[in-house]
Design a protein around this motif. Structure first.
Motif, PDB file in Angstrom:
ATOM      1  N   LEU A  44       0.852  -1.191   0.000  1.00  0.00           N
ATOM      2  CA  LEU A  44       0.000   0.000   0.000  1.00  0.00           C
ATOM      3  C   LEU A  44       0.888   1.242   0.000  1.00  0.00           C
ATOM      4  CD1 LEU A  44      -2.365  -1.445   2.722  1.00  0.00           C
ATOM      5  CD2 LEU A  44      -2.920  -1.218   0.305  1.00  0.00           C
ATOM      6  N   VAL A  45       0.596   2.164  -0.899  1.00  0.00           N
ATOM      7  CA  VAL A  45       1.502   3.310  -1.040  1.00  0.00           C
ATOM      8  C   VAL A  45       0.836   4.634  -0.683  1.00  0.00           C
ATOM      9  CG1 VAL A  45       2.996   2.208  -2.734  1.00  0.00           C
ATOM     10  CG2 VAL A  45       0.990   3.447  -3.529  1.00  0.00           C
ATOM     11  N   LEU A 124       3.017   0.706   8.712  1.00  0.00           N
ATOM     12  CA  LEU A 124       3.287   1.432   7.462  1.00  0.00           C
ATOM     13  C   LEU A 124       3.580   2.903   7.763  1.00  0.00           C
ATOM     14  CD1 LEU A 124       0.378  -0.058   5.309  1.00  0.00           C
ATOM     15  CD2 LEU A 124       2.742  -0.789   5.329  1.00  0.00           C
ATOM     16  N   ALA A 125       4.292   3.162   8.832  1.00  0.00           N
ATOM     17  CA  ALA A 125       4.518   4.541   9.291  1.00  0.00           C
ATOM     18  C   ALA A 125       5.037   5.474   8.187  1.00  0.00           C
ATOM     19  CB  ALA A 125       5.458   4.531  10.491  1.00  0.00           C
ATOM     20  N   PRO A 126       6.044   5.050   7.389  1.00  0.00           N
ATOM     21  CA  PRO A 126       6.536   5.988   6.366  1.00  0.00           C
ATOM     22  C   PRO A 126       5.466   6.347   5.328  1.00  0.00           C
ATOM     23  CG  PRO A 126       8.063   4.141   6.682  1.00  0.00           C
ATOM     24  CD  PRO A 126       6.806   3.792   7.392  1.00  0.00           C
ATOM     25  N   VAL A 127       4.627   5.364   4.980  1.00  0.00           N
ATOM     26  CA  VAL A 127       3.573   5.611   3.973  1.00  0.00           C
ATOM     27  C   VAL A 127       2.477   6.494   4.556  1.00  0.00           C
ATOM     28  CG1 VAL A 127       1.761   4.478   2.616  1.00  0.00           C
ATOM     29  CG2 VAL A 127       4.020   3.447   2.771  1.00  0.00           C
ATOM     30  N   VAL A 128       2.039   6.166   5.772  1.00  0.00           N
ATOM     31  CA  VAL A 128       0.946   6.915   6.401  1.00  0.00           C
ATOM     32  C   VAL A 128       1.376   8.355   6.711  1.00  0.00           C
ATOM     33  CG1 VAL A 128      -0.560   7.021   8.435  1.00  0.00           C
ATOM     34  CG2 VAL A 128      -0.167   4.842   7.284  1.00  0.00           C
ATOM     35  N   ALA A 129       2.645   8.531   7.072  1.00  0.00           N
ATOM     36  CA  ALA A 129       3.135   9.885   7.374  1.00  0.00           C
ATOM     37  C   ALA A 129       3.037  10.789   6.146  1.00  0.00           C
ATOM     38  CB  ALA A 129       4.579   9.808   7.851  1.00  0.00           C
ATOM     39  N   ARG A 130       3.217  10.206   4.966  1.00  0.00           N
ATOM     40  CA  ARG A 130       3.132  10.988   3.715  1.00  0.00           C
ATOM     41  C   ARG A 130       1.714  11.405   3.401  1.00  0.00           C
ATOM     42  NH1 ARG A 130       6.236   7.215   0.914  1.00  0.00           N
ATOM     43  NH2 ARG A 130       4.327   6.531  -0.085  1.00  0.00           N
ATOM     44  N   ASP A 131       0.730  10.596   3.818  1.00  0.00           N
ATOM     45  CA  ASP A 131      -0.676  10.872   3.496  1.00  0.00           C
ATOM     46  C   ASP A 131      -1.516  10.720   4.768  1.00  0.00           C
ATOM     47  OD1 ASP A 131      -3.091  11.246   2.147  1.00  0.00           O
ATOM     48  OD2 ASP A 131      -3.246   9.139   1.579  1.00  0.00           O
TER      49      ASP A 131
ATOM     50  N   TYR B 176       6.719   2.583  -1.345  1.00  0.00           N
ATOM     51  CA  TYR B 176       6.290   1.660  -0.290  1.00  0.00           C
ATOM     52  C   TYR B 176       7.411   1.444   0.714  1.00  0.00           C
ATOM     53  CZ  TYR B 176       4.783  -2.550   2.114  1.00  0.00           C
ATOM     54  OH  TYR B 176       4.430  -3.448   3.083  1.00  0.00           O
ATOM     55  N   ASP B 177       7.047   1.460   1.959  1.00  0.00           N
ATOM     56  CA  ASP B 177       8.014   1.193   3.026  1.00  0.00           C
ATOM     57  C   ASP B 177       7.232   0.738   4.255  1.00  0.00           C
ATOM     58  OD1 ASP B 177      10.395   0.988   4.271  1.00  0.00           O
ATOM     59  OD2 ASP B 177      10.759   3.132   4.509  1.00  0.00           O
ATOM     60  N   ARG B 178       7.806  -0.160   5.026  1.00  0.00           N
ATOM     61  CA  ARG B 178       7.162  -0.580   6.277  1.00  0.00           C
ATOM     62  C   ARG B 178       8.223  -0.943   7.299  1.00  0.00           C
ATOM     63  NH1 ARG B 178       6.281  -5.801   3.592  1.00  0.00           N
ATOM     64  NH2 ARG B 178       7.765  -7.232   4.546  1.00  0.00           N
ATOM     65  N   LEU B 179       7.770  -1.073   8.552  1.00  0.00           N
ATOM     66  CA  LEU B 179       8.698  -1.446   9.615  1.00  0.00           C
ATOM     67  C   LEU B 179       9.141  -2.890   9.401  1.00  0.00           C
ATOM     68  CD1 LEU B 179       7.075  -0.120  12.929  1.00  0.00           C
ATOM     69  CD2 LEU B 179       8.638   1.044  11.404  1.00  0.00           C
ATOM     70  N   THR B 180      10.403  -3.164   9.666  1.00  0.00           N
ATOM     71  CA  THR B 180      10.863  -4.552   9.630  1.00  0.00           C
ATOM     72  C   THR B 180      10.469  -5.199  10.959  1.00  0.00           C
ATOM     73  OG1 THR B 180      12.964  -3.942  10.610  1.00  0.00           O
ATOM     74  CG2 THR B 180      12.847  -3.935   8.197  1.00  0.00           C
ATOM     75  N   ALA B 181      10.597  -6.522  11.029  1.00  0.00           N
ATOM     76  CA  ALA B 181      10.214  -7.218  12.267  1.00  0.00           C
ATOM     77  C   ALA B 181      11.021  -6.725  13.489  1.00  0.00           C
ATOM     78  CB  ALA B 181      10.347  -8.724  12.070  1.00  0.00           C
ATOM     79  N   PRO B 182      12.349  -6.561  13.384  1.00  0.00           N
ATOM     80  CA  PRO B 182      13.083  -6.046  14.552  1.00  0.00           C
ATOM     81  C   PRO B 182      12.648  -4.635  14.952  1.00  0.00           C
ATOM     82  CG  PRO B 182      14.595  -7.048  12.980  1.00  0.00           C
ATOM     83  CD  PRO B 182      13.271  -6.979  12.306  1.00  0.00           C
TER      84      PRO B 182
END
Lengths: 248, 215
Positions: A44-45, A124-131, B176-182
Protein backbone atom coordinates in the motif's frame (compact mmCIF):
# COMPACT_ATOMS: atom_id res chain seq x y z
CA UNK A 1 -19.40 18.61 40.86
CA UNK A 2 -21.09 19.96 37.77
CA UNK A 3 -23.52 18.21 35.44
CA UNK A 4 -20.85 17.64 32.79
CA UNK A 5 -18.55 16.03 35.34
CA UNK A 6 -21.35 13.73 36.58
CA UNK A 7 -22.18 12.72 32.99
CA UNK A 8 -18.50 11.91 32.40
CA UNK A 9 -18.39 9.76 35.56
CA UNK A 10 -21.54 7.90 34.52
CA UNK A 11 -20.12 7.35 31.02
CA UNK A 12 -16.84 6.03 32.49
CA UNK A 13 -18.74 3.71 34.83
CA UNK A 14 -20.86 2.26 32.03
CA UNK A 15 -17.84 2.09 29.69
CA UNK A 16 -16.08 -0.27 32.09
CA UNK A 17 -19.03 -2.65 31.59
CA UNK A 18 -19.10 -2.26 27.79
CA UNK A 19 -15.36 -2.85 27.40
CA UNK A 20 -15.01 -5.51 30.07
CA UNK A 21 -12.52 -8.30 29.36
CA UNK A 22 -12.06 -10.90 28.07
CA UNK A 23 -14.61 -10.42 25.22
CA UNK A 24 -13.48 -6.93 24.21
CA UNK A 25 -9.78 -7.76 24.49
CA UNK A 26 -10.19 -10.94 22.41
CA UNK A 27 -12.01 -9.07 19.65
CA UNK A 28 -9.47 -6.25 19.61
CA UNK A 29 -6.40 -8.46 19.48
CA UNK A 30 -7.86 -10.53 16.62
CA UNK A 31 -8.96 -7.40 14.72
CA UNK A 32 -5.60 -5.69 15.30
CA UNK A 33 -3.51 -8.69 14.24
CA UNK A 34 -5.60 -9.47 11.15
CA UNK A 35 -5.98 -5.79 10.21
CA UNK A 36 -2.22 -5.38 10.44
CA UNK A 37 -1.75 -8.57 8.44
CA UNK A 38 -3.98 -7.22 5.65
CA UNK A 39 -1.96 -4.01 5.59
CA UNK A 40 1.31 -5.96 5.52
CA UNK A 41 0.65 -8.35 2.65
CA UNK A 42 -0.04 -5.64 0.08
CA UNK A 43 2.30 -2.85 -1.01
CA UNK A 44 0.00 0.00 0.00
CA UNK A 45 1.50 3.31 -1.04
CA UNK A 46 -1.03 5.81 0.30
CA UNK A 47 -2.55 6.54 3.70
CA UNK A 48 -6.14 6.35 2.48
CA UNK A 49 -5.57 2.94 0.89
CA UNK A 50 -3.91 1.64 4.07
CA UNK A 51 -6.84 2.83 6.19
CA UNK A 52 -9.49 1.47 3.82
CA UNK A 53 -7.80 -1.93 3.61
CA UNK A 54 -7.97 -2.31 7.39
CA UNK A 55 -11.27 -0.57 8.08
CA UNK A 56 -13.51 -2.24 5.49
CA UNK A 57 -13.38 -5.68 7.23
CA UNK A 58 -13.00 -4.18 10.72
CA UNK A 59 -16.30 -2.33 10.33
CA UNK A 60 -18.03 -5.73 10.44
CA UNK A 61 -16.35 -6.53 13.79
CA UNK A 62 -17.36 -3.12 15.13
CA UNK A 63 -20.95 -3.64 13.98
CA UNK A 64 -21.28 -7.02 15.69
CA UNK A 65 -19.78 -5.60 18.88
CA UNK A 66 -22.18 -2.63 18.79
CA UNK A 67 -25.15 -4.97 18.33
CA UNK A 68 -24.18 -7.53 20.97
CA UNK A 69 -22.32 -5.58 23.64
CA UNK A 70 -23.45 -2.03 22.90
CA UNK A 71 -27.17 -1.92 22.13
CA UNK A 72 -28.16 -5.30 23.60
CA UNK A 73 -26.18 -4.31 26.69
CA UNK A 74 -28.53 -1.35 27.21
CA UNK A 75 -31.52 -3.68 27.34
CA UNK A 76 -29.56 -5.78 29.82
CA UNK A 77 -29.24 -2.69 32.01
CA UNK A 78 -33.04 -2.32 31.91
CA UNK A 79 -33.66 -6.02 32.68
CA UNK A 80 -31.26 -6.04 35.63
CA UNK A 81 -32.65 -2.79 37.04
CA UNK A 82 -29.32 -0.98 36.63
CA UNK A 83 -30.96 1.60 34.36
CA UNK A 84 -33.13 2.69 37.31
CA UNK A 85 -29.95 3.22 39.32
CA UNK A 86 -28.42 5.25 36.47
CA UNK A 87 -31.56 7.38 36.23
CA UNK A 88 -31.54 8.01 39.99
CA UNK A 89 -28.12 9.64 39.59
CA UNK A 90 -28.38 13.46 39.82
CA UNK A 91 -28.10 13.89 36.07
CA UNK A 92 -30.79 14.93 33.59
CA UNK A 93 -32.29 12.24 31.33
CA UNK A 94 -30.60 13.82 28.35
CA UNK A 95 -27.35 13.57 30.29
CA UNK A 96 -27.85 9.84 30.94
CA UNK A 97 -28.71 9.36 27.24
CA UNK A 98 -25.52 11.19 26.29
CA UNK A 99 -23.41 9.13 28.70
CA UNK A 100 -24.85 5.85 27.37
CA UNK A 101 -24.40 6.97 23.75
CA UNK A 102 -20.75 7.62 24.50
CA UNK A 103 -20.15 4.38 26.39
CA UNK A 104 -22.21 2.11 24.11
CA UNK A 105 -21.60 3.63 20.66
CA UNK A 106 -18.86 6.28 20.44
CA UNK A 107 -16.05 4.78 22.54
CA UNK A 108 -16.47 1.14 21.39
CA UNK A 109 -16.62 2.21 17.72
CA UNK A 110 -13.55 4.43 18.09
CA UNK A 111 -11.56 1.64 19.77
CA UNK A 112 -12.63 -1.33 17.62
CA UNK A 113 -11.86 0.65 14.46
CA UNK A 114 -8.99 2.62 15.98
CA UNK A 115 -6.71 -0.12 17.34
CA UNK A 116 -6.34 -2.04 14.02
CA UNK A 117 -5.90 1.32 12.24
CA UNK A 118 -3.17 2.27 14.70
CA UNK A 119 -1.40 -1.06 14.13
CA UNK A 120 -1.53 -0.48 10.35
CA UNK A 121 -0.34 3.11 10.78
CA UNK A 122 2.64 1.97 12.88
CA UNK A 123 3.51 -0.87 10.50
CA UNK A 124 3.29 1.43 7.46
CA UNK A 125 4.52 4.54 9.29
CA UNK A 126 6.54 5.99 6.37
CA UNK A 127 3.57 5.61 3.97
CA UNK A 128 0.95 6.91 6.40
CA UNK A 129 3.13 9.88 7.37
CA UNK A 130 3.13 10.99 3.72
CA UNK A 131 -0.68 10.87 3.50
CA UNK A 132 -1.80 11.30 7.10
CA UNK A 133 -4.75 13.46 6.03
CA UNK A 134 -6.12 10.70 3.79
CA UNK A 135 -5.66 8.16 6.57
CA UNK A 136 -7.56 10.30 9.10
CA UNK A 137 -10.30 11.17 6.59
CA UNK A 138 -10.88 7.50 5.84
CA UNK A 139 -10.94 6.63 9.57
CA UNK A 140 -13.44 9.44 10.24
CA UNK A 141 -15.78 8.26 7.49
CA UNK A 142 -15.71 4.64 8.69
CA UNK A 143 -16.22 5.86 12.26
CA UNK A 144 -19.34 7.76 11.19
CA UNK A 145 -20.56 4.57 9.48
CA UNK A 146 -20.12 2.68 12.77
CA UNK A 147 -21.97 5.48 14.61
CA UNK A 148 -24.80 5.04 12.09
CA UNK A 149 -25.16 1.37 12.97
CA UNK A 150 -24.76 2.17 16.67
CA UNK A 151 -27.52 4.78 16.55
CA UNK A 152 -29.94 2.44 14.77
CA UNK A 153 -29.11 -0.45 17.10
CA UNK A 154 -29.60 1.79 20.16
CA UNK A 155 -33.04 2.84 18.92
CA UNK A 156 -33.92 -0.83 18.30
CA UNK A 157 -32.72 -1.70 21.82
CA UNK A 158 -34.82 1.02 23.46
CA UNK A 159 -37.92 -0.31 21.67
CA UNK A 160 -37.15 -4.04 21.95
CA UNK A 161 -36.28 -4.09 25.68
CA UNK A 162 -34.90 -7.63 25.42
CA UNK A 163 -31.21 -8.38 24.77
CA UNK A 164 -32.05 -11.33 22.51
CA UNK A 165 -34.62 -9.48 20.40
CA UNK A 166 -32.42 -6.40 20.22
CA UNK A 167 -29.36 -8.38 19.10
CA UNK A 168 -31.23 -10.38 16.45
CA UNK A 169 -33.14 -7.33 15.13
CA UNK A 170 -29.87 -5.37 14.92
CA UNK A 171 -28.14 -8.13 12.96
CA UNK A 172 -31.22 -8.36 10.68
CA UNK A 173 -30.98 -4.61 10.02
CA UNK A 174 -27.27 -4.90 9.24
CA UNK A 175 -27.90 -7.83 6.88
CA UNK A 176 -30.72 -5.99 5.07
CA UNK A 177 -28.57 -2.85 4.75
CA UNK A 178 -25.64 -4.78 3.25
CA UNK A 179 -27.80 -6.75 0.82
CA UNK A 180 -29.66 -3.63 -0.32
CA UNK A 181 -26.40 -1.78 -0.99
CA UNK A 182 -25.20 -4.72 -3.13
CA UNK A 183 -28.53 -4.91 -5.01
CA UNK A 184 -28.50 -1.14 -5.64
CA UNK A 185 -24.90 -1.32 -6.88
CA UNK A 186 -25.70 -4.17 -9.27
CA UNK A 187 -28.86 -2.52 -10.64
CA UNK A 188 -26.96 0.78 -10.94
CA UNK A 189 -24.00 -0.81 -12.75
CA UNK A 190 -26.36 -2.56 -15.18
CA UNK A 191 -28.15 0.70 -15.89
CA UNK A 192 -24.87 2.56 -16.34
CA UNK A 193 -25.23 4.76 -13.24
CA UNK A 194 -28.16 6.81 -12.06
CA UNK A 195 -30.10 6.87 -8.78
CA UNK A 196 -29.38 3.28 -7.71
CA UNK A 197 -25.62 3.66 -8.07
CA UNK A 198 -25.82 6.96 -6.15
CA UNK A 199 -27.73 5.20 -3.36
CA UNK A 200 -25.27 2.29 -3.26
CA UNK A 201 -22.30 4.64 -2.98
CA UNK A 202 -24.03 6.83 -0.37
CA UNK A 203 -24.71 3.71 1.72
CA UNK A 204 -20.97 2.91 1.69
CA UNK A 205 -19.20 6.23 2.28
CA UNK A 206 -15.85 4.49 2.89
CA UNK A 207 -15.88 3.03 -0.62
CA UNK A 208 -17.12 6.36 -2.01
CA UNK A 209 -14.20 8.22 -0.39
CA UNK A 210 -11.73 5.58 -1.59
CA UNK A 211 -13.03 6.00 -5.15
CA UNK A 212 -12.89 9.77 -4.77
CA UNK A 213 -9.23 9.61 -3.75
CA UNK A 214 -8.24 7.11 -6.45
CA UNK A 215 -10.30 8.81 -9.17
CA UNK A 216 -12.40 5.71 -9.94
CA UNK A 217 -16.00 6.27 -11.03
CA UNK A 218 -18.20 9.34 -10.81
CA UNK A 219 -18.11 10.14 -7.08
CA UNK A 220 -19.01 13.41 -5.37
CA UNK A 221 -18.98 14.70 -1.79
CA UNK A 222 -22.72 13.86 -1.61
CA UNK A 223 -21.83 10.17 -1.66
CA UNK A 224 -19.32 10.66 1.15
CA UNK A 225 -21.39 12.95 3.39
CA UNK A 226 -24.95 11.56 3.04
CA UNK A 227 -24.51 8.82 5.67
CA UNK A 228 -22.69 11.02 8.24
CA UNK A 229 -25.59 13.52 7.99
CA UNK A 230 -28.11 10.67 8.44
CA UNK A 231 -26.07 9.52 11.45
CA UNK A 232 -26.28 12.97 13.05
CA UNK A 233 -30.07 12.97 12.59
CA UNK A 234 -30.42 9.42 14.02
CA UNK A 235 -28.24 10.33 17.02
CA UNK A 236 -30.48 13.32 17.72
CA UNK A 237 -33.59 11.09 17.47
CA UNK A 238 -32.02 8.58 19.89
CA UNK A 239 -31.20 11.31 22.42
CA UNK A 240 -34.69 12.80 22.09
CA UNK A 241 -36.39 9.39 22.44
CA UNK A 242 -34.37 8.45 25.50
CA UNK A 243 -34.99 11.81 27.17
CA UNK A 244 -38.70 12.14 26.36
CA UNK A 245 -40.29 8.78 25.56
CA UNK A 246 -38.21 5.95 27.03
CA UNK A 247 -39.66 4.19 30.09
CA UNK A 248 -37.15 1.92 31.85
CA UNK B 1 -8.86 -6.03 39.51
CA UNK B 2 -8.58 -5.40 35.78
CA UNK B 3 -5.67 -3.33 34.45
CA UNK B 4 -6.86 0.10 33.26
CA UNK B 5 -8.03 0.50 29.67
CA UNK B 6 -4.93 2.39 28.37
CA UNK B 7 -2.66 -0.42 29.63
CA UNK B 8 -4.85 -3.10 28.05
CA UNK B 9 -5.13 -1.23 24.75
CA UNK B 10 -1.39 -0.57 24.52
CA UNK B 11 -0.64 -4.26 25.09
CA UNK B 12 -3.21 -5.22 22.43
CA UNK B 13 -1.67 -2.75 19.95
CA UNK B 14 1.77 -4.19 20.64
CA UNK B 15 0.57 -7.78 20.14
CA UNK B 16 -1.24 -6.84 16.90
CA UNK B 17 1.84 -5.01 15.60
CA UNK B 18 4.14 -7.93 16.34
CA UNK B 19 1.87 -10.47 14.63
CA UNK B 20 1.42 -8.21 11.59
CA UNK B 21 5.12 -7.36 11.27
CA UNK B 22 6.35 -10.95 11.55
CA UNK B 23 3.65 -12.17 9.14
CA UNK B 24 4.58 -9.39 6.71
CA UNK B 25 8.24 -10.42 6.91
CA UNK B 26 7.31 -14.04 6.14
CA UNK B 27 4.68 -13.45 3.46
CA UNK B 28 4.53 -9.72 2.96
CA UNK B 29 4.24 -7.25 0.15
CA UNK B 30 6.78 -7.36 -2.65
CA UNK B 31 7.93 -4.36 -4.61
CA UNK B 32 8.38 -5.95 -8.01
CA UNK B 33 6.27 -8.30 -10.12
CA UNK B 34 7.00 -9.68 -13.56
CA UNK B 35 4.34 -10.69 -16.05
CA UNK B 36 4.05 -12.06 -19.56
CA UNK B 37 1.54 -13.52 -21.96
CA UNK B 38 0.47 -14.05 -25.52
CA UNK B 39 -2.97 -13.46 -26.92
CA UNK B 40 -4.23 -14.75 -30.26
CA UNK B 41 -6.66 -12.74 -32.35
CA UNK B 42 -8.99 -15.73 -32.77
CA UNK B 43 -12.26 -14.52 -34.25
CA UNK B 44 -11.75 -10.95 -33.12
CA UNK B 45 -10.54 -7.80 -34.75
CA UNK B 46 -8.04 -6.74 -32.11
CA UNK B 47 -6.65 -7.71 -28.72
CA UNK B 48 -6.40 -5.81 -25.49
CA UNK B 49 -3.61 -6.16 -22.93
CA UNK B 50 -4.35 -4.51 -19.59
CA UNK B 51 -2.52 -3.89 -16.33
CA UNK B 52 -3.94 -2.49 -13.10
CA UNK B 53 -2.24 -1.06 -10.01
CA UNK B 54 -5.16 -2.09 -7.80
CA UNK B 55 -3.90 -1.29 -4.30
CA UNK B 56 -0.32 -0.24 -4.98
CA UNK B 57 1.31 2.27 -7.30
CA UNK B 58 4.47 2.48 -9.30
CA UNK B 59 5.95 2.11 -12.75
CA UNK B 60 5.05 -0.48 -15.34
CA UNK B 61 7.45 -1.29 -18.16
CA UNK B 62 6.10 -3.56 -20.86
CA UNK B 63 7.54 -4.84 -24.13
CA UNK B 64 4.91 -5.74 -26.70
CA UNK B 65 5.42 -7.34 -30.10
CA UNK B 66 3.52 -8.93 -32.96
CA UNK B 67 1.16 -6.07 -33.72
CA UNK B 68 0.33 -4.29 -36.93
CA UNK B 69 -0.80 -1.14 -35.18
CA UNK B 70 -1.33 -0.40 -31.49
CA UNK B 71 -2.09 2.39 -29.08
CA UNK B 72 -2.43 2.63 -25.31
CA UNK B 73 -4.02 4.83 -22.69
CA UNK B 74 -4.39 5.05 -18.93
CA UNK B 75 -7.74 4.76 -17.20
CA UNK B 76 -8.96 4.91 -13.60
CA UNK B 77 -10.22 1.47 -12.62
CA UNK B 78 -9.88 -1.87 -14.36
CA UNK B 79 -9.54 -1.49 -18.14
CA UNK B 80 -11.03 -4.93 -18.85
CA UNK B 81 -14.03 -4.15 -16.65
CA UNK B 82 -14.50 -0.80 -18.36
CA UNK B 83 -14.36 -2.42 -21.80
CA UNK B 84 -16.83 -5.15 -20.83
CA UNK B 85 -19.22 -2.48 -19.54
CA UNK B 86 -19.60 -0.96 -23.00
CA UNK B 87 -20.92 -4.14 -24.62
CA UNK B 88 -24.08 -2.21 -25.51
CA UNK B 89 -21.98 -0.25 -28.04
CA UNK B 90 -21.25 -3.45 -29.93
CA UNK B 91 -17.87 -4.20 -28.37
CA UNK B 92 -17.45 -7.65 -26.89
CA UNK B 93 -14.51 -9.17 -25.02
CA UNK B 94 -13.75 -12.85 -25.51
CA UNK B 95 -11.24 -15.22 -23.88
CA UNK B 96 -10.82 -12.71 -21.06
CA UNK B 97 -8.01 -13.54 -18.64
CA UNK B 98 -6.88 -11.60 -15.59
CA UNK B 99 -4.19 -12.57 -13.09
CA UNK B 100 -3.94 -10.69 -9.80
CA UNK B 101 -0.90 -10.75 -7.52
CA UNK B 102 -2.09 -9.58 -4.10
CA UNK B 103 1.47 -9.25 -2.75
CA UNK B 104 2.29 -6.75 -5.48
CA UNK B 105 -1.18 -5.13 -5.44
CA UNK B 106 -1.01 -5.49 -9.22
CA UNK B 107 -2.86 -7.41 -11.90
CA UNK B 108 -2.56 -7.99 -15.62
CA UNK B 109 -4.66 -9.65 -18.26
CA UNK B 110 -5.68 -9.81 -21.88
CA UNK B 111 -8.70 -10.45 -24.08
CA UNK B 112 -9.83 -10.59 -27.67
CA UNK B 113 -11.86 -7.58 -28.82
CA UNK B 114 -14.76 -8.44 -31.12
CA UNK B 115 -16.10 -5.26 -32.71
CA UNK B 116 -16.39 -3.25 -35.85
CA UNK B 117 -12.92 -1.86 -36.83
CA UNK B 118 -14.30 1.69 -36.73
CA UNK B 119 -15.44 1.14 -33.16
CA UNK B 120 -12.02 -0.14 -32.15
CA UNK B 121 -10.50 3.12 -33.33
CA UNK B 122 -12.92 4.98 -31.03
CA UNK B 123 -12.09 3.01 -27.86
CA UNK B 124 -9.91 5.80 -26.42
CA UNK B 125 -13.16 7.62 -25.66
CA UNK B 126 -13.05 5.51 -22.48
CA UNK B 127 -9.97 7.39 -21.44
CA UNK B 128 -11.58 10.81 -21.54
CA UNK B 129 -9.16 13.39 -20.19
CA UNK B 130 -6.05 11.27 -20.62
CA UNK B 131 -3.56 11.03 -23.44
CA UNK B 132 -3.73 8.25 -26.00
CA UNK B 133 -0.30 7.25 -27.21
CA UNK B 134 0.59 5.21 -30.26
CA UNK B 135 3.20 2.47 -30.35
CA UNK B 136 5.92 2.65 -33.03
CA UNK B 137 5.43 0.87 -36.32
CA UNK B 138 7.41 -2.30 -36.96
CA UNK B 139 5.46 -4.57 -34.67
CA UNK B 140 7.58 -4.05 -31.56
CA UNK B 141 7.38 -1.38 -28.88
CA UNK B 142 8.07 -0.59 -25.25
CA UNK B 143 5.71 1.17 -22.85
CA UNK B 144 6.87 2.80 -19.64
CA UNK B 145 4.21 4.51 -17.54
CA UNK B 146 3.62 5.49 -13.94
CA UNK B 147 0.41 4.19 -12.39
CA UNK B 148 -1.15 5.57 -9.21
CA UNK B 149 -3.38 3.50 -6.89
CA UNK B 150 -6.45 2.28 -8.78
CA UNK B 151 -5.08 3.26 -12.18
CA UNK B 152 -4.89 0.89 -15.11
CA UNK B 153 -3.35 0.88 -18.55
CA UNK B 154 -4.88 -0.65 -21.67
CA UNK B 155 -3.06 -1.51 -24.89
CA UNK B 156 -5.31 -2.04 -27.91
CA UNK B 157 -3.42 -3.86 -30.63
CA UNK B 158 -4.37 -5.13 -34.06
CA UNK B 159 -2.28 -8.29 -34.51
CA UNK B 160 0.17 -8.68 -37.36
CA UNK B 161 0.81 -11.62 -39.70
CA UNK B 162 0.65 -14.59 -37.29
CA UNK B 163 -2.30 -13.10 -35.40
CA UNK B 164 -0.58 -13.34 -32.00
CA UNK B 165 0.44 -10.42 -29.78
CA UNK B 166 3.10 -11.21 -27.15
CA UNK B 167 3.95 -9.11 -24.15
CA UNK B 168 6.16 -9.20 -21.12
CA UNK B 169 7.00 -6.66 -18.50
CA UNK B 170 7.69 -5.73 -14.94
CA UNK B 171 5.80 -3.63 -12.42
CA UNK B 172 7.91 -1.82 -9.83
CA UNK B 173 6.14 -0.50 -6.72
CA UNK B 174 7.24 3.00 -5.72
CA UNK B 175 6.76 4.78 -2.43
CA UNK B 176 6.29 1.66 -0.29
CA UNK B 177 8.01 1.19 3.03
CA UNK B 178 7.16 -0.58 6.28
CA UNK B 179 8.70 -1.45 9.61
CA UNK B 180 10.86 -4.55 9.63
CA UNK B 181 10.21 -7.22 12.27
CA UNK B 182 13.08 -6.05 14.55
CA UNK B 183 11.91 -2.43 14.26
CA UNK B 184 8.34 -3.52 15.04
CA UNK B 185 9.62 -5.48 18.04
CA UNK B 186 11.28 -2.35 19.44
CA UNK B 187 8.18 -0.19 18.83
CA UNK B 188 5.86 -2.86 20.30
CA UNK B 189 8.04 -3.20 23.40
CA UNK B 190 7.99 0.57 23.94
CA UNK B 191 4.21 0.74 23.43
CA UNK B 192 3.47 -2.16 25.76
CA UNK B 193 6.00 -1.40 28.46
CA UNK B 194 5.59 2.37 28.90
CA UNK B 195 1.92 2.48 30.08
CA UNK B 196 2.35 -0.75 32.07
CA UNK B 197 5.44 0.68 33.79
CA UNK B 198 3.60 3.89 34.60
CA UNK B 199 0.69 1.90 36.01
CA UNK B 200 3.02 -0.27 38.06
CA UNK B 201 4.87 2.79 39.31
CA UNK B 202 1.58 4.24 40.48
CA UNK B 203 0.87 1.07 42.46
CA UNK B 204 -1.88 -0.36 40.30
CA UNK B 205 -0.03 -3.58 39.55
CA UNK B 206 0.52 -4.25 43.25
CA UNK B 207 -3.15 -3.82 43.97
CA UNK B 208 -4.02 -6.05 41.01
CA UNK B 209 -1.71 -8.84 42.29
CA UNK B 210 -3.10 -8.55 45.84
CA UNK B 211 -6.64 -8.63 44.49
CA UNK B 212 -5.93 -11.86 42.56
CA UNK B 213 -4.35 -13.48 45.63
CA UNK B 214 -7.48 -12.76 47.65
CA UNK B 215 -9.38 -14.52 44.88
Amino acid sequence: MGEASRIARLAALDLSDTLRPPGFDALIVVAAALGGLLAGVQPLVSGYAAAATVLEPTLFAATVFLAVRGAAGVTGLVEQGIMQVYLSYPVSRAGVALALYFSRVVAPSALVLGVPSLVAALLLAPVVARDFEGFVAMYTVYLSHAFFYGSVFSLIALKARSPGTSGVASVAFYFAYEVLSIVFAQIGSGAGGGLFLDLALAMKPGIALYNLYSGVGDVSMFHVLALPVATAILSAIYLWYFARRFEP
Amino acid sequence: MTPPLPVRVSVLVAVGLLVAAFAADLYGAKTEAGFSGAVSRGGGEAVVVAVLAATSGGTVEMRIEGYESAYYFKIYGSPLKALSQISTLGIQLENERFVYDVRAGFGYGDAVVVADPALIASLPVLAAGTTVKGLPEGGEGVIREELSTGQGLAVIAIPGGDGVVRYEGVFKVEGYDRLTAPEALAVAAAIAVTPAALWAALGGAGRWVRGRRRG
